[in-house]
Design an enzyme around this catalytic site. Sequence first.
Site, PDB file in Angstrom:
ATOM      1  N   ASP A   1      -1.575  -2.367  10.149  1.00 14.36           N
ATOM      2  CA  ASP A   1      -1.754  -2.301   8.697  1.00 14.36           C
ATOM      3  C   ASP A   1      -2.324  -3.586   8.090  1.00 14.36           C
ATOM      4  O   ASP A   1      -2.556  -3.641   6.879  1.00 14.36           O
ATOM      5  CB  ASP A   1      -0.413  -2.019   8.003  1.00 14.36           C
ATOM      6  CG  ASP A   1       0.000  -0.558   8.142  1.00 14.36           C
ATOM      7  OD1 ASP A   1      -0.888   0.294   8.327  1.00 14.36           O
ATOM      8  OD2 ASP A   1       1.212  -0.291   8.050  1.00 14.36           O
TER       9      ASP A   1
ATOM     10  N   GLY B   1       7.657   1.128   4.460  1.00 12.30           N
ATOM     11  CA  GLY B   1       6.482   1.988   4.610  1.00 12.30           C
ATOM     12  C   GLY B   1       5.357   1.577   3.682  1.00 12.30           C
ATOM     13  O   GLY B   1       4.405   2.322   3.472  1.00 12.30           O
ATOM     14  N   MET B   2       5.452   0.380   3.111  1.00 12.73           N
ATOM     15  CA  MET B   2       4.416  -0.110   2.194  1.00 12.73           C
ATOM     16  C   MET B   2       3.706  -1.355   2.708  1.00 12.73           C
ATOM     17  O   MET B   2       2.953  -2.003   1.974  1.00 12.73           O
ATOM     18  CB  MET B   2       5.016  -0.382   0.812  1.00 12.73           C
ATOM     19  CG  MET B   2       5.425   0.898   0.087  1.00 12.73           C
ATOM     20  SD  MET B   2       5.924   0.570  -1.606  1.00 12.73           S
ATOM     21  CE  MET B   2       4.384  -0.017  -2.328  1.00 12.73           C
TER      22      MET B   2
ATOM     23  N   LYS C   1       0.840  -1.207   0.000  1.00 13.77           N
ATOM     24  CA  LYS C   1       0.000   0.000   0.000  1.00 13.77           C
ATOM     25  C   LYS C   1       0.865   1.243   0.000  1.00 13.77           C
ATOM     26  O   LYS C   1       2.038   1.217   0.394  1.00 13.77           O
ATOM     27  CB  LYS C   1      -0.919   0.032   1.232  1.00 13.77           C
ATOM     28  CG  LYS C   1      -0.221  -0.030   2.614  1.00 13.77           C
ATOM     29  CD  LYS C   1       0.320   1.270   3.138  1.00 13.77           C
ATOM     30  CE  LYS C   1       1.006   1.138   4.500  1.00 13.77           C
ATOM     31  NZ  LYS C   1       1.774   2.326   4.885  1.00 13.77           N
TER      32      LYS C   1
ATOM     33  N   PRO D   1       8.884  -3.655  -0.889  1.00 10.25           N
ATOM     34  CA  PRO D   1      10.131  -3.399  -0.159  1.00 10.25           C
ATOM     35  C   PRO D   1      10.014  -3.734   1.333  1.00 10.25           C
ATOM     36  O   PRO D   1       8.961  -3.527   1.930  1.00 10.25           O
ATOM     37  CB  PRO D   1      10.370  -1.901  -0.346  1.00 10.25           C
ATOM     38  CG  PRO D   1       9.264  -1.368  -1.181  1.00 10.25           C
ATOM     39  CD  PRO D   1       8.399  -2.490  -1.629  1.00 10.25           C
TER      40      PRO D   1
ATOM     41  N   GLY E   1       4.575  -4.446   3.562  1.00 12.48           N
ATOM     42  CA  GLY E   1       4.832  -5.765   2.958  1.00 12.48           C
ATOM     43  C   GLY E   1       4.640  -6.897   3.962  1.00 12.48           C
ATOM     44  O   GLY E   1       4.023  -7.920   3.648  1.00 12.48           O
ATOM     45  N   GLY E   2       5.147  -6.726   5.165  1.00 11.34           N
ATOM     46  CA  GLY E   2       5.003  -7.762   6.194  1.00 11.34           C
ATOM     47  C   GLY E   2       3.535  -7.945   6.567  1.00 11.34           C
ATOM     48  O   GLY E   2       3.078  -9.074   6.812  1.00 11.34           O
ATOM     49  N   SER E   3       2.795  -6.846   6.558  1.00 14.77           N
ATOM     50  CA  SER E   3       1.360  -6.923   6.856  1.00 14.77           C
ATOM     51  C   SER E   3       0.637  -7.661   5.738  1.00 14.77           C
ATOM     52  O   SER E   3      -0.311  -8.412   5.991  1.00 14.77           O
ATOM     53  CB  SER E   3       0.790  -5.510   7.009  1.00 14.77           C
ATOM     54  OG  SER E   3       1.437  -4.851   8.072  1.00 14.77           O
TER      55      SER E   3
ATOM     56  N   ALA F   1      10.525  -3.221   5.210  1.00 17.12           N
ATOM     57  CA  ALA F   1      10.613  -2.027   6.088  1.00 17.12           C
ATOM     58  C   ALA F   1      10.607  -0.755   5.254  1.00 17.12           C
ATOM     59  O   ALA F   1      11.375   0.173   5.492  1.00 17.12           O
ATOM     60  CB  ALA F   1      11.852  -2.087   6.985  1.00 17.12           C
TER      61      ALA F   1
HETATM   62  O1  C5P Z   1       0.873  -2.391  14.602  1.00 12.55           O
HETATM   63  P1  C5P Z   1       2.284  -2.452  14.074  1.00 12.55           P
HETATM   64  O2  C5P Z   1       3.051  -3.593  14.659  1.00 12.55           O
HETATM   65  O3  C5P Z   1       2.345  -2.419  12.578  1.00 12.55           O
HETATM   66  O4  C5P Z   1       2.993  -1.101  14.553  1.00 12.55           O
HETATM   67  C1  C5P Z   1       4.380  -1.024  14.688  1.00 12.55           C
HETATM   68  C2  C5P Z   1       4.740   0.134  15.608  1.00 12.55           C
HETATM   69  O5  C5P Z   1       4.476   1.374  14.939  1.00 12.55           O
HETATM   70  C3  C5P Z   1       3.945   0.218  16.884  1.00 12.55           C
HETATM   71  O6  C5P Z   1       4.524  -0.575  17.891  1.00 12.55           O
HETATM   72  C4  C5P Z   1       4.054   1.705  17.226  1.00 12.55           C
HETATM   73  O7  C5P Z   1       5.312   1.997  17.779  1.00 12.55           O
HETATM   74  C5  C5P Z   1       4.034   2.348  15.857  1.00 12.55           C
HETATM   75  N1  C5P Z   1       2.670   2.792  15.470  1.00 12.55           N
HETATM   76  C6  C5P Z   1       2.119   3.887  16.113  1.00 12.55           C
HETATM   77  N2  C5P Z   1       0.859   4.298  15.778  1.00 12.55           N
HETATM   78  C7  C5P Z   1       0.153   3.657  14.820  1.00 12.55           C
HETATM   79  C8  C5P Z   1       0.697   2.535  14.143  1.00 12.55           C
HETATM   80  C9  C5P Z   1       1.975   2.133  14.511  1.00 12.55           C
HETATM   81  O8  C5P Z   1       2.747   4.495  16.981  1.00 12.55           O
HETATM   82  N3  C5P Z   1      -1.080   4.088  14.515  1.00 12.55           N
END
Ligand code: C5P
Length: 310
Positions: free
Chosen positions: A140, A102-103, A14, A98, A105-107, A100
Amino acid sequence: MTGLRAVHVRAPGKINLTLRAGLPREDGYHPLETVFQAVSLYEDVIARPAEDISAELHGRGADLATGRENLAVRAAELLRETAGEDSGVHLSITKQVPVAGGMAGGSADAAATLIACDQLWGTGLGREELAELAAELGADVPFALTGMSAMGTGRGDLISPVMSRGQYHWVLAIQDEGLSTPEVFAEFDALTGDGPGADDEDDARHGGEVVSALLSADPLVLARTLHNDLEQAAVSLRPGLADVLAAADRAGALAAVVSGSGPTVAALALDAPHASSVADVLRGAEVADEIQVATGPVPGARVIEHVGRG
Ligand code: C5P
């Protein structure tokens, strides 16, 4: 168990067309108002029956962890536990998105794994229950299930689909070295102090602007609405991103924005030929490790193939 020999599911990466972030909540997450668009860089997950849960990675992620650190493995474990299933799965994951970057991918891997294992095991869980598991896995993951265009609120995990007309053409400037999402949010906090949050009036208006821009099918209109509150934090941690944004501008992109927590920069083009010329100029500028073109919106995680019983 269904007796299926394999299930192949594809899920998209995304970009965030707009992202407004507020001050961190008590659980550490930041309230977001974001509009996602799923784009044509995909994660392919093939799930096959196995005794335990395991994974192998191909493509970009070949050197990533395949244990419990891997979100796809955690997705399979969570589904197995929730459905009271006792069989395992072997996941073969081929990554285009890519790492890590910002897109998400892991999600996308996690979303594809939920669908693939659900089919393989015949859990009988509904789409809504899978969406709840997705939100448990990460902010995500729900959007990777839904795909297309959607507004994300809460942690970004409360998804409402948004109507979109036409196809948008993107040029993605990708870096080999990713950025850590928690570090970018921490930098955002350091830069923002006690500043305005996601719920101020201006932000509400901005989300509405993107939604109507998507109905226009006009990339020039969409270009004016691209915005990311995390951009300054990403650039602060990776100053070279300012050069990428400037190079996209010089290359004639309609607009460019850091996607999510970065470091991928998404540059919007007028149409496919324009995207390919912007991509060529950006390659020549040598500001990114890799330049890819992609289109959006595209569907969320979906089954590509069932390999039958036998
Ligand atoms: O939910 P996810 O594991 O993808 O989020 C990774 C990290 O990104 C969270 O632990 C948090 O530090 C940060 N995050 C946040 N606010 C969000 C989404 C992610 O602070 N709305």
